[in-house]
Design a protein around this motif. Structure first.
Motif, short mmCIF file in Angstrom:
data_model
loop_
_atom_site.label_atom_id
_atom_site.label_comp_id
_atom_site.label_asym_id
_atom_site.label_seq_id
_atom_site.Cartn_x
_atom_site.Cartn_y
_atom_site.Cartn_z
N PHE A 175 0.92 -1.23 -0.04
CA PHE A 175 0.09 0.03 -0.13
C PHE A 175 0.76 1.17 0.01
CE2 PHE A 175 -4.13 -2.18 1.89
CZ PHE A 175 -4.59 -2.37 0.82
N VAL A 176 2.04 1.48 0.51
CA VAL A 176 2.83 2.35 0.64
C VAL A 176 3.23 2.42 -0.58
CG1 VAL A 176 5.24 3.44 1.59
CG2 VAL A 176 3.57 2.01 3.41
N LEU A 177 3.85 1.35 -1.30
CA LEU A 177 4.18 1.48 -2.63
C LEU A 177 3.21 2.10 -3.71
CD1 LEU A 177 6.50 0.82 -4.81
CD2 LEU A 177 5.51 -1.37 -4.94
N LEU A 178 2.10 1.70 -3.59
CA LEU A 178 1.06 2.42 -4.32
C LEU A 178 0.66 3.75 -4.10
CD1 LEU A 178 -1.66 -0.68 -4.29
CD2 LEU A 178 0.03 -0.05 -5.98
N ALA A 179 0.80 4.00 -3.00
CA ALA A 179 0.82 5.46 -2.62
C ALA A 179 1.61 6.33 -3.31
CB ALA A 179 0.47 5.89 -1.06
N VAL A 180 3.13 5.93 -3.04
CA VAL A 180 4.12 6.65 -3.60
C VAL A 180 3.91 6.63 -5.27
CG1 VAL A 180 6.71 6.68 -3.89
CG2 VAL A 180 5.64 6.14 -1.75
N LEU A 181 3.69 5.49 -5.82
CA LEU A 181 3.53 5.38 -7.32
C LEU A 181 2.30 6.40 -7.89
CD1 LEU A 181 3.63 1.54 -7.88
CD2 LEU A 181 5.41 3.37 -8.94
N ASN A 182 1.32 6.56 -7.31
CA ASN A 182 0.26 7.34 -7.52
C ASN A 182 0.65 8.88 -7.79
OD1 ASN A 182 -2.71 7.80 -8.23
ND2 ASN A 182 -2.46 9.12 -6.46
N GLU A 183 1.42 9.23 -6.31
CA GLU A 183 1.97 10.39 -6.26
C GLU A 183 3.02 10.73 -7.63
OE1 GLU A 183 1.47 13.42 -3.89
OE2 GLU A 183 -0.18 11.86 -4.16
N MET A 192 3.27 12.91 -14.75
CA MET A 192 2.76 12.41 -15.96
C MET A 192 1.41 13.04 -16.49
SD MET A 192 3.59 8.21 -15.91
CE MET A 192 5.21 8.04 -15.28
N SER A 193 0.91 12.68 -17.66
CA SER A 193 -0.14 13.39 -18.18
C SER A 193 -1.37 12.88 -17.35
CB SER A 193 -0.30 13.20 -19.54
OG SER A 193 -0.53 11.79 -19.86
N THR A 194 -2.60 13.60 -17.49
CA THR A 194 -3.99 13.03 -16.97
C THR A 194 -4.27 11.84 -17.77
OG1 THR A 194 -4.75 15.30 -16.60
CG2 THR A 194 -6.25 13.50 -16.78
N ASP A 195 -3.94 11.58 -19.17
CA ASP A 195 -4.10 10.42 -19.67
C ASP A 195 -3.39 9.20 -19.09
OD1 ASP A 195 -5.80 11.63 -21.49
OD2 ASP A 195 -4.40 11.45 -23.48
N ALA A 196 -2.19 9.44 -18.63
CA ALA A 196 -1.23 8.57 -18.12
C ALA A 196 -1.86 8.15 -16.91
CB ALA A 196 0.10 8.80 -17.92
N TRP A 197 -2.23 9.20 -16.02
CA TRP A 197 -2.94 8.92 -14.51
C TRP A 197 -4.19 8.01 -14.67
CZ3 TRP A 197 -7.41 10.00 -12.25
CH2 TRP A 197 -7.32 9.69 -10.66
N THR A 236 -6.94 3.02 -13.63
CA THR A 236 -8.06 2.21 -14.15
C THR A 236 -7.62 0.87 -14.10
OG1 THR A 236 -9.13 3.93 -15.19
CG2 THR A 236 -9.74 1.49 -15.72
N PHE A 237 -6.13 0.90 -14.62
CA PHE A 237 -5.63 -0.62 -15.04
C PHE A 237 -4.47 -0.89 -14.25
CE2 PHE A 237 -7.31 0.77 -19.13
CZ PHE A 237 -8.31 -0.09 -19.24
#
Length: 202
Positions: free
Chosen positions: A148-156, A162-167, A172-173
């Motif tokens: 979960f810590v890794l996912l939080a960092v990755l999302n940030e 990156m672009s909104t498309d990339a986010w 989503t995936f």
């Protein structure tokens, strides 16, 4: 209310339907702008505004059909309403993009607090569905907390660099596939520490 069983297909549709609808809506409206009440809103903001009641409806249906909701589903709905509402109200997409960070960081903190006390909060929530020895639950909880810590960092990193498309693609995936792959990789742990249902019921 007692928990009721529904088909896995229906449960998956209620869980993933709003996310996929958000993705499709974004693809259709990302290049458009809308004048509402004298203010200009991007397609992202409009799709976010539609996503909030859609998620609330799917969560309500899931509760009515099953009679129960997990704490994570409840917290996710609350944060979507809060951060999605702020996104629409302030016309600023950054708040909605921060939502996954808050969700994963919050659950990492809760699980980490339990670990500091020598407890697995995951066992108290999922123990009946997944019988496993206490040592296995502690190992799994440590791994999930770190993940979960890794996912939080990755999302940030993704939404800030990156672009909104990339986010949107990542949300989503990337997050969905990441969670699925993580639990698939725990097969050996479940096999090593798992308890047979008949044994668990003794």
């Amino acid at each position: 209310m007692a928990e009721k069983n529904i088909s896995q297909g229906l449960k998956l549709a209620l869980d993933m339907g709003p996310i996929l609808a958000f993705f499709v809506g974004y693809l259709l409206l990302r290049d458009r702008t809308f004048m509402i009440g004298g203010a200009e809103y991007s397609g992202f903001i409009v799709v976010t505004a539609a996503f909030i009641p859609l998620l609330a409806l799917s969560t309500l249906l899931l509760w009515r059909l099953t009679g129960t909701l997990s704490k994570m589903q409840i917290v996710t709905l609350v944060l979507v309403v809060v951060f999605g509402g702020m996104t629409v109200w302030l016309n600023d997409e950054r708040f909605f993009k921060m939502k996954p960070t808050i969700i994963y960081a919050l659950f990492a903190l809760v699980l980490g607090f339990g670990l500091m006390r020598g407890q697995s909060y995951m066992q108290s929530v999922m123990g009946e569905m997944l019988p496993m020895e206490p040592e296995g639950w502690m190992i799994l909880t440590k791994r999930v907390t770190a993940f979960f810590v890794l996912l939080a960092v990755l999302n940030e990193v993704v939404w800030r660099t990156m672009s909104t498309d990339a986010w949107v693609n990542f949300k989503t995936f990337g997050l969905t596939i990441g969670l699925f792959a993580f639990f698939m990789l725990q097969g050996k742990l479940f096999q090593t520490y798992g308890i047979e249902k008949n044994e668990a019921g003794e």
